[in-house]
Design a protein around this motif. Structure first.
Motif, mmCIF file in Angstrom:
data_model
loop_
_atom_site.group_PDB
_atom_site.id
_atom_site.type_symbol
_atom_site.label_atom_id
_atom_site.label_comp_id
_atom_site.label_asym_id
_atom_site.label_seq_id
_atom_site.Cartn_x
_atom_site.Cartn_y
_atom_site.Cartn_z
ATOM 1 N N GLY A 34 -3.310 -5.968 17.616
ATOM 2 C CA GLY A 34 -3.550 -5.693 16.326
ATOM 3 C C GLY A 34 -2.601 -6.788 15.496
ATOM 4 O O GLY A 34 -1.858 -6.251 14.703
ATOM 5 N N ASN A 35 -2.510 -8.182 15.821
ATOM 6 C CA ASN A 35 -1.926 -8.835 15.039
ATOM 7 C C ASN A 35 -0.416 -8.734 15.403
ATOM 8 O O ASN A 35 0.366 -9.256 14.366
ATOM 9 C CB ASN A 35 -2.243 -9.205 13.673
ATOM 10 N N LEU A 43 -5.835 -6.274 8.609
ATOM 11 C CA LEU A 43 -6.607 -6.561 9.937
ATOM 12 C C LEU A 43 -7.900 -6.763 9.524
ATOM 13 O O LEU A 43 -8.574 -7.708 10.205
ATOM 14 C CB LEU A 43 -6.026 -5.271 10.774
ATOM 15 N N SER A 44 -8.488 -5.976 8.788
ATOM 16 C CA SER A 44 -10.097 -5.867 8.752
ATOM 17 C C SER A 44 -10.521 -6.801 7.472
ATOM 18 O O SER A 44 -11.656 -6.645 7.187
ATOM 19 C CB SER A 44 -10.863 -4.559 8.742
ATOM 20 N N PRO A 54 0.209 -0.078 10.218
ATOM 21 C CA PRO A 54 0.144 -1.482 10.876
ATOM 22 C C PRO A 54 -1.095 -2.447 10.443
ATOM 23 O O PRO A 54 -0.840 -3.442 10.622
ATOM 24 C CB PRO A 54 0.293 -1.143 12.532
ATOM 25 N N GLN A 55 -2.435 -1.618 10.298
ATOM 26 C CA GLN A 55 -3.475 -2.470 9.833
ATOM 27 C C GLN A 55 -3.235 -3.094 8.662
ATOM 28 O O GLN A 55 -3.708 -4.136 8.415
ATOM 29 C CB GLN A 55 -4.707 -1.816 10.034
ATOM 30 N N MET A 70 -0.452 -9.281 6.245
ATOM 31 C CA MET A 70 0.527 -9.583 5.164
ATOM 32 C C MET A 70 1.643 -10.367 5.867
ATOM 33 O O MET A 70 2.677 -10.634 5.025
ATOM 34 C CB MET A 70 0.773 -9.089 3.699
ATOM 35 N N THR A 113 -0.877 0.699 17.997
ATOM 36 C CA THR A 113 0.023 -0.532 17.680
ATOM 37 C C THR A 113 1.172 0.071 16.467
ATOM 38 O O THR A 113 2.148 -1.128 16.119
ATOM 39 C CB THR A 113 -0.769 -1.474 17.018
ATOM 40 N N GLY A 114 0.995 1.151 16.055
ATOM 41 C CA GLY A 114 2.197 1.661 15.019
ATOM 42 C C GLY A 114 3.345 2.050 15.903
ATOM 43 O O GLY A 114 4.528 2.003 15.183
ATOM 44 N N ILE A 117 -8.364 -0.637 16.995
ATOM 45 C CA ILE A 117 -7.255 -0.939 16.430
ATOM 46 C C ILE A 117 -6.335 -1.795 17.043
ATOM 47 O O ILE A 117 -5.407 -2.489 16.434
ATOM 48 C CB ILE A 117 -6.490 0.179 15.924
ATOM 49 N N ASP A 118 -6.580 -2.067 18.350
ATOM 50 C CA ASP A 118 -5.635 -3.002 19.067
ATOM 51 C C ASP A 118 -6.249 -4.334 19.517
ATOM 52 O O ASP A 118 -5.791 -5.375 18.970
ATOM 53 C CB ASP A 118 -5.130 -2.416 20.579
ATOM 54 N N GLY A 119 -7.457 -4.368 20.123
ATOM 55 C CA GLY A 119 -8.006 -5.763 20.258
ATOM 56 C C GLY A 119 -8.682 -6.309 19.119
ATOM 57 O O GLY A 119 -8.698 -7.564 18.506
ATOM 58 N N TYR A 120 -9.179 -5.326 18.332
ATOM 59 C CA TYR A 120 -10.079 -5.772 17.097
ATOM 60 C C TYR A 120 -10.942 -6.947 17.280
ATOM 61 O O TYR A 120 -10.834 -7.866 16.405
ATOM 62 C CB TYR A 120 -8.779 -6.092 15.922
ATOM 63 N N ILE A 168 5.184 -11.079 17.627
ATOM 64 C CA ILE A 168 5.380 -11.735 16.410
ATOM 65 C C ILE A 168 6.389 -10.936 15.742
ATOM 66 O O ILE A 168 5.989 -9.810 15.162
ATOM 67 C CB ILE A 168 4.182 -11.876 15.800
#
Ligand SMILES: Cc1cc2nc3c(=O)[nH]c(=O)nc-3n(C[C@H](O)[C@H](O)[C@H](O)COP(=O)(O)OP(=O)(O)OC[C@H]3O[C@@H](n4cnc5c(N)ncnc54)[C@H](O)[C@@H]3O)c2cc1C
Lengths: 308, 266
Positions: free
Chosen positions: A124-125, A237-238, A256-257, A262, B13-14, B127-130, B231
């Motif tokens: 998720g980056n 994310l999207s 988080p998305q 940003m 991921t949150g 939501i994780d791999g996206y 990150i």
């Protein structure tokens, strides 16, 4: 050393991806050029063969064409831009049929013999992930991330005739209202979220943006559910990944998305009435206040100070 | 109507557990990947209209298996409570950290094992791999059926599916015959929150486990993950919460000047 065969797929404006292809040891680079353009331009960067399509086709037909091309030329690495849903549908089909993994949001590539070590943004980056792959692999990356070096070659061009695949019939296509904002390139961004109660209220943010000389960004619900703004404003994310000097998030909770789009901003300002909004944990300056009171006051004061 | 919903138990991921140098995947909790709830919701709505059943398939991608299996089962109870009838949980050490190629093969093999199906629904991305790969195009390619991606409106009448695809620059309306695989966007519906009664009833619904051996799959993942580094961005975290609105405005403007973002003319 054997040549490693690489195929880049994209339009003429995606040629930055040749920079990623050049990271392969002695690459033989082919390019499947979509949407027309001057093929000889690709010869400046070491591309020896350019394929074009005789017609625009849907995802299933492009996937089929790719599968055939891959088995004819036996590519080890196939590189594509990630940006649109057309590729997001086509590439996994082609990859599954050629038994290959697809690595997305690739940052770098190193080759050691027949093993590739690839780094990418993942989880998720939230993390940089390093993976090892052997054999064939598909890589997706934004073209702007790479800079191809010049190496003039002679290009031969060949047109491919894709087969139509029956199964899905397009009945109609309704164009969406087009925006002209390139939010990815904006220096300053005022970004809006569901803290705004009505579409008209967005004018508060537009006024603030005007004084600052900023572009307007937004969270997913504002563009996707409510459609208050066109999708070129959508950050996350999207949506679009942005990296401005200032990212001012107004009435955005900071899921988080959203943050995924940003993270690379230099200074992050958050305006939110809820002191527990998660965005406050990811900001440089956080103002706990009702946006309906704060934003007009900020705009007014900035106008005075900046004499606008 | 035989409907299958593909659900990922994704990393939350949150709540990612990170230290300076490591992402601790093993102790990060899992959740139903948000858009897969929309997939289940759509499947249940179609069942409510057309009759039939909804079976959910999931491949567990995160270890350690000893602990995750329990977690996976209680998450699957959530989608069973939404109205799915039965769940299939693919558990195998070979799937942990594996790539999407193998995951899609495992899911497709499970689908074949279940026999007949009319419609398969999955979320547009996790939501994780996206990466938008597995639930949609890869599984469809493996099964050799058409896939319609990014659908925000879906209609099933008899044997015919009509879908509105939400593309970047257009809404595209397409038609196809069953069987077909559809991936849906978050905007297609609002997933229900099941009442207590349904949650209780879900405790009795079957969750079936399968391993790769049951599916006749022996391949290894072509991708090996060697490192995961978080990150992290250091932010100043200055919170302006005291004083009147005007005082807060002044404080923020001072900060913007200091950061060199605005320069008042002299
Ligand atoms: C796979 C996936 C991909 C996604 N991709 C994206 C993406 O690309 N981009 C994205 O943004 N989201 C994305 N989302 C959605 C994301 O999870 C959140 O739902 C979304 O970002 C929330 O938008 P929001 O912050 O505008 O709304 P909310 O979460 O509802 O937040 C509104 C905020 O406004 C504040 N507020 C309310 N009234 C006021 C007021 N008067 N003054 C000041 N503040 C106020 C509230 O305290 C709250 O914090 C994605 C989700 C999934 C599952």
């Amino acid at each position: 050393m054997d040549m490693t065969k690489v195929l880049v797929i994209g339009s003429i404006s995606d040629l930055g991806l040749i920079g990623l292809a050049q990271k392969v040891e002695s690459p033989e680079i082919h390019y499947l050029l979509l949407g027309g353009g001057d093929a000889t331009q690709l010869g400046k960067y070491g591309v020896t063969k350019v394929y074009t399509l005789s017609a625009q086709v849907d995802e299933a037909s492009l996937a089929e064409t790719l599968v055939n091309l891959i088995s004819t030329n036996n590519y080890s690495v196939i590189i594509t831009p990630p940006v649109n849903k057309y590729f997001k549908t086509t590439i996994p089909i082609a990859a599954q049929k050629t038994s290959a993994p697809v690595l997305v949001d690739v940052l770098d590539l190193k080759q050691g013999g027949n093993t590739f070590e690839v780094t990418l943004n993942g989880v998720g980056n939230r993390a940089q992930v390093t993976v090892k792959v052997t054999d064939r692999v598909f890589l997706m990356a934004p073209p702007a991330r790479f800079k191809p070096v010049e190496k003039v070659t002679t290009v031969t061009t060949e047109s491919l005739q894709p087969k139509a695949i029956t199964g899905i019939k397009v009945v109609s296509t309704e164009e969406k209202p087009k925006g002209k904002v390139r939010i990815e390139d904006a220096e300053l961004i005022v970004s809006v979220g569901r803290g705004f109660k009505k579409q008209e209220d967005l004018k508060l943010a537009f006024e603030l943006a005007e004084v600052l000389g900023a572009e307007i960004g937004c969270s997913r619900p504002i563009a996707a559910d409510l459609k208050w703004l066109s999708e070129d404003h959508w950050v996350g994310l999207s949506g679009h990944k942005v990296r401005p000097k200032l990212y001012m998030a107004v009435g955005i909770s900071g899921q988080p998305q959203h943050l995924a789009g940003m993270m690379e901003s230099k200074t992050v300002v958050v305006i939110n009435s809820d002191p527990n909004a998660p965005f406050f944990k990811n900001c440089d300056y956080g103002v706990v206040e009702d946006l309906y009171k704060f934003v007009p006051a900020l705009t007014k004061k900035l106008r005075e100070i900046l004499k606008k | 109507m035989e409907i299958l919903a593909l659900v990922k138990l994704a990393l939350d991921t949150g709540q990612l557990r990170v230290s300076e140098t490591k992402v601790d995947i093993d102790s990060t909790p899992l959740k139903i990947s948000d858009i897969d709830r929309n997939a289940v919701e759509e499947a249940v709505r179609i069942k409510e209209k057309a009759g039939g059943r909804v079976r959910v398939i999931t491949a567990l991608k995160y270890g350690p298996l000893t602990r995750r299996q329990q977690e996976a089962e209680s998450l699957l109870r959530e989608v069973l409570a939404m109205g799915a009838d039965e769940a299939y949980l693919i558990v195998d050490n070979a799937l942990i950290n594996s790539d999407q190629l193998l995951t899609a093969k495992a899911i497709a093999a499970t689908i074949r094992k279940l026999g007949n199906y009319d419609l398969i629904i999955a979320g547009e991305a996790t939501i994780d791999g996206y990466t938008s790969q597995v639930g949609g195009p890869r599984v469809a390619a493996e099964l050799g059926i058409p896939v319609i991606t990014f659908v925000r409106e879906l209609r099933v009448e008899g044997n015919k599916v009509t879908a509105k695809r939400d593309l970047e620059d257009a809404i595209q309306t397409v038609e196809a015959q069953l069987p077909v695989l559809v991936t849906v966007t978050r905007e297609i519906n609002v997933p229900r929150i099941p009442p207590l009664l349904q949650i209780r009833a879900a405790m009795k619904k079957p969750i079936n486990r399968l391993g790769l051996a049951d599916l006749g799959i022996s391949m290894k993942s072509p991708v090996e993950v060697t490192n995961i580094v978080p990150i992290q961005v250091k932010r100043k975290g200055v919170i302006i919460k005291d004083g009147t609105v005007d005082e807060k405005v002044d404080k923020l403007i001072q900060a913007l000047i200091q950061e060199g973002i605005i320069t008042p003319p002299r």
